[in-house]
Write a protein that holds these residues in place. Sequence first.
Motif, PDB file in Angstrom:
ATOM      1  N   ASP A  11     108.393  64.448  69.195  1.00  0.00           N
ATOM      2  CA  ASP A  11     107.299  64.013  68.372  1.00  0.00           C
ATOM      3  C   ASP A  11     107.360  64.836  67.177  1.00  0.00           C
ATOM      4  O   ASP A  11     107.204  66.063  67.320  1.00  0.00           O
ATOM      5  CB  ASP A  11     105.924  63.533  68.837  1.00  0.00           C
ATOM      6  N   HIS A  13     104.541  65.086  63.562  1.00  0.00           N
ATOM      7  CA  HIS A  13     103.437  64.647  62.964  1.00  0.00           C
ATOM      8  C   HIS A  13     103.228  65.322  61.426  1.00  0.00           C
ATOM      9  O   HIS A  13     103.375  66.558  61.282  1.00  0.00           O
ATOM     10  CB  HIS A  13     101.887  64.393  63.442  1.00  0.00           C
ATOM     11  N   HIS A  45     101.519  63.466  72.733  1.00  0.00           N
ATOM     12  CA  HIS A  45     102.512  62.319  72.560  1.00  0.00           C
ATOM     13  C   HIS A  45     103.848  62.513  73.093  1.00  0.00           C
ATOM     14  O   HIS A  45     104.486  61.664  73.610  1.00  0.00           O
ATOM     15  CB  HIS A  45     102.736  62.020  71.046  1.00  0.00           C
TER      16      HIS A  45
HETATM   17 MG    MG Z   1     102.667  60.736  67.694  1.00  0.00          MG
END
Ligand code: MG
Length: 159
Positions: A11, A13, A45
């Motif tokens: 993931d 961000h 995540h």
């Molecule tokens: Mg995420």
Amino acid sequence: MGRVRIGQGYDVHKIAEGLPMWLCGVQVPSDRGFVAHSDGDVAIHALCDAILGALSLGDIGKHFPDTSPEFKGIDSKLLLARVLDLAREQGYHVGNLDITIALQAPKLRPHIDRMRACLSEIVGCPLDCVSVKATTTERLGFVGRGEGCEVWAVVLMEQ
Ligand code: MG
């Protein structure tokens, strides 16, 4: 021993000023944090996606759509708990996990032990089965420019 399944998650961000920085369930002191629909815990995540991936249960976006008001600002620890429930329904628990966080700043080393302890408690496996590692990218790429944080997670699920 029952069956074992491996999963990996990834993931990213974006980073912005004035937002909280949550990683592995721990708030890291910083004047910058992660842009997200949830609390932005990019490490949790990735871990959720690794667990879901191990069991071929899809991905975090399928289970917790970022269009749903139910998940707005949600504590990602709750998402992880739900993912672990799904695994438990299939008769699986986490054997061990290994997370790599790529972030230019701040330095994460002082927070790593708290992160491991936090994940160990949620996931329900011993501390020595929970690995969290941090690296910079030597100022290269979007991570190196401080624009984002990238996380990889690998997990072994045991029946
Ligand atoms: Mg995420």
